[in-house]
Write an enzyme that holds these catalytic residues in place. Structure first.
Site, PDB file in Angstrom:
ATOM      1  N   LYS A 116      53.527  10.448  47.509  1.00 17.46           N
ATOM      2  CA  LYS A 116      52.385   9.555  47.302  1.00 17.46           C
ATOM      3  C   LYS A 116      52.214   8.596  48.469  1.00 17.46           C
ATOM      4  O   LYS A 116      51.101   8.189  48.803  1.00 17.46           O
ATOM      5  CB  LYS A 116      52.547   8.806  45.983  1.00 17.46           C
ATOM      6  CG  LYS A 116      52.371   9.697  44.757  1.00 17.46           C
ATOM      7  CD  LYS A 116      52.535   8.919  43.480  1.00 17.46           C
ATOM      8  CE  LYS A 116      52.127   9.736  42.255  1.00 17.46           C
ATOM      9  NZ  LYS A 116      52.847  11.019  42.143  1.00 17.46           N
ATOM     10  N   LYS A 158      56.805   2.238  41.703  1.00 15.08           N
ATOM     11  CA  LYS A 158      56.420   3.615  41.377  1.00 15.08           C
ATOM     12  C   LYS A 158      57.239   4.615  42.183  1.00 15.08           C
ATOM     13  O   LYS A 158      57.619   4.347  43.325  1.00 15.08           O
ATOM     14  CB  LYS A 158      54.924   3.838  41.659  1.00 15.08           C
ATOM     15  CG  LYS A 158      53.998   3.028  40.781  1.00 15.08           C
ATOM     16  CD  LYS A 158      52.553   3.452  40.975  1.00 15.08           C
ATOM     17  CE  LYS A 158      51.622   2.743  39.994  1.00 15.08           C
ATOM     18  NZ  LYS A 158      50.227   3.238  40.098  1.00 15.08           N
ATOM     19  N   GLY A 165      52.911   9.969  34.497  1.00 14.36           N
ATOM     20  CA  GLY A 165      53.200   8.650  33.946  1.00 14.36           C
ATOM     21  C   GLY A 165      54.658   8.266  33.984  1.00 14.36           C
ATOM     22  O   GLY A 165      55.034   7.159  33.574  1.00 14.36           O
ATOM     23  N   VAL A 202      49.666  -5.322  40.996  1.00 13.30           N
ATOM     24  CA  VAL A 202      49.028  -5.069  39.711  1.00 13.30           C
ATOM     25  C   VAL A 202      47.545  -5.421  39.844  1.00 13.30           C
ATOM     26  O   VAL A 202      47.191  -6.562  40.130  1.00 13.30           O
ATOM     27  CB  VAL A 202      49.677  -5.897  38.587  1.00 13.30           C
ATOM     28  CG1 VAL A 202      48.886  -5.755  37.293  1.00 13.30           C
ATOM     29  CG2 VAL A 202      51.121  -5.455  38.373  1.00 13.30           C
ATOM     30  N   ARG A 292      45.724  20.190  41.774  1.00 15.16           N
ATOM     31  CA  ARG A 292      45.732  21.248  40.762  1.00 15.16           C
ATOM     32  C   ARG A 292      44.538  21.062  39.841  1.00 15.16           C
ATOM     33  O   ARG A 292      43.763  20.112  40.002  1.00 15.16           O
ATOM     34  CB  ARG A 292      47.017  21.160  39.925  1.00 15.16           C
ATOM     35  CG  ARG A 292      47.225  19.762  39.332  1.00 15.16           C
ATOM     36  CD  ARG A 292      48.324  19.709  38.324  1.00 15.16           C
ATOM     37  NE  ARG A 292      48.702  18.342  37.985  1.00 15.16           N
ATOM     38  CZ  ARG A 292      48.050  17.546  37.169  1.00 15.16           C
ATOM     39  NH1 ARG A 292      46.926  17.960  36.615  1.00 15.16           N
ATOM     40  NH2 ARG A 292      48.487  16.325  36.909  1.00 15.16           N
TER      41      ARG A 292
END
Length: 450
Positions: A116, A158, A165, A202, A292
């Site tokens: 990512k 993350k 998730g 955030v 995908r």
């Protein structure tokens, strides 16, 4: 031309892919584990092959076995569906190395964009805003502590190679950093083979907005509208719709431009989705790319009339896209509810035997993608998604009403499902007026009046 496709997956997506293969005169081979012996799609396919025990590591995640079955059955292509090995570069490479067609982005690209952070860096290079945070993985706990001191809390930690998730942790105070960091690394190592993490600010009251696209090998990238995916539980979507009430025509053009820039920078071909967030102030940020077919792709198919699996097959065969951006029109409104075998209040999985089943029949404004049958077992080993219920109408209110009607008519006895949660959401006044964000379910849903 592709003549025979091995579908390396399970559940409702298998039947979905078979339908397009049949329309194109393409034979299909499905695989199944011992836990899926009763799956309805085994009878829909031209061939069905047992690949191992219930444990996905020995069946649906067994690359060597899947390639072996493809070769033994004479398949000339592999469609990975979504989840499992669908974005795994190693699987794509094994398929191509065996002389088969991989229906998806190039294996080498999958390896690159599995990070990512790499995707965030590419977006930054072409002027696509990313969610503020780190562009590279943090070196350790110290980096997280330093970032928190410099920029404040809360923040998200993350996994660089996470998904579904998993491995997303909110940090609200400095003293929790070490514990949360260790937990995230542990999840990353076990689930994704990498403990690399990065930090995001955030975004206040965010909306989850994504753009569906298809791109061929000739430099053409066409965007097929945006989807609103803000209704989530455990960072996983449960209701998706298109178009989004909050995206203006100017916003849409901007998002499409950003999508094309990023897709062309990557050299991507195939179907994919650019996922992003919209802040309360109206700022949009790139979050990640899903390389995908998405679970929620039927929403876009209803909205545009375009078969995304057919697009994937065309692109894999080396054909240019049969349509341009100007040919795409977004008609009416489509909305999807995911039905999971879960307790509707706790979201704890509810495996078991389906004693009785009733589903309304598909029509021009209702589509139910599923792999259900009466007396079949819902196993505890896999994702608990049972079905996707999708409706279309000229306007949003009518589409939502049709979805409520369809969900009320469904009967699945023997396991608990999230249908009550979906109905509460669809009837909620704030949802009906479009006043919601990704924390909607976390804040509790009451029926409301509309």
């Amino acid at each position: 031309m592709i003549k025979k496709v091995l579908i390396a997956n399970r559940g409702e997506i298998v039947g979905r892919i078979i339908r397009t293969c049949k329309r194109r005169g393409v034979a299909s081979v499905v695989v199944y584990s011992e836990a899926d012996r009763d799956a309805g799609y085994l009878e829909e396919a031209d061939e069905a092959v047992l690949i191992g025990p219930a444990n996905p590591l020995k069946s649906y995640l067994n690359i060597e076995k899947l390639v072996e079955v493809a070769l033994q059955t004479g398949a000339d292509a592999v469609h990975p569906g979504y989840g499992f090995l669908s974005e795994r570069g190693a699987f794509a490479e094994a398929v191509v190395h065996a002389g088969l067609v991989w229906i998806g982005p190039a294996p080498e690209l999958l390896r690159i964009i599995s990070s990512k952070c790499t995707c965030r860096q590419m977006a930054d290079q072409v002027g696509v805003p990313v969610v503020p945070g780190t562009l590279k993985p943090v070196a350790g706990v110290g980096d997280v502590v330093e970032f928190g001191r410099a920029h404040g809390f809360p923040l998200f930690l993350k996994l660089d190679k996470g998904g579904g998730g998993k491995g997303i942790a909110r940090i609200t105070r400095a003293r929790d950093i070490e514990k949360i960091y260790r937990q995230a690394c542990s999840i990353g190592s076990a689930a994704f083979g990498s403990d690399a993490c990065y930090i995001e600010h955030v975004v206040p009251r965010p909306r989850h907005i994504e753009v569906q696209f298809v791109a061929d090998r000739f430099g053409h990238c066409v965007c097929l509208g945006e989807r609103e995916c803000s209704i989530q539980r455990r960072n996983q979507k449960i209701i998706e719709e298109a178009p989004s009430l909050i995206v203006t025509p100017a916003d849409r053009e901007k998002l499409f431009d950003w999508t094309r820039r990023l897709v062309l920078r990557m050299g991507y071909h195939g179907a994919g989705t650019i996922e992003g967030l919209r802040s309360e102030e109206g700022d949009y940020y790139f979050m990640e790319i899903n390389a995908r077919l998405q679970v929620e792709h039927p929403v876009t198919e209803f909205l545009t009339g375009i078969d995304l699996v057919a697009c994937q097959l065309d692109i894999a065969e080396g054909k240019p896209l049969a349509f341009s951006q100007q040919d795409v029109s977004l008609r009416g409104h489509a909305i999807e509810a995911r039905v999971y075998a879960e307790d509707p209040d706790t979201y704890i999985p509810s495996p078991g035997t389906i004693h009785a089943l009733y589903l309304p029949e598909d029509n021009t404004q209702l589509r139910i993608d599923h792999a259900l049958r009466a007396n079949a077992v819902v196993p505890p080993y896999y994702d608990p998604l049972l079905a996707k219920v999708i409706t279309w109408a000229d306007g949003r209110d009518a589409a939502v009403d049709k979805l409520i009607e369809a969900l009320e008519a469904i009967r699945i006895e023997g396991v608990k499902t999230t249908i009550p949660t979906c109905l509460k959401t669809l009837r909620n006044t704030l949802f009906r007026t479009g006043d919601f964000d990704t924390s909607f379910l976390d804040n509790g849903v009451t029926p409301g009046v509309h």
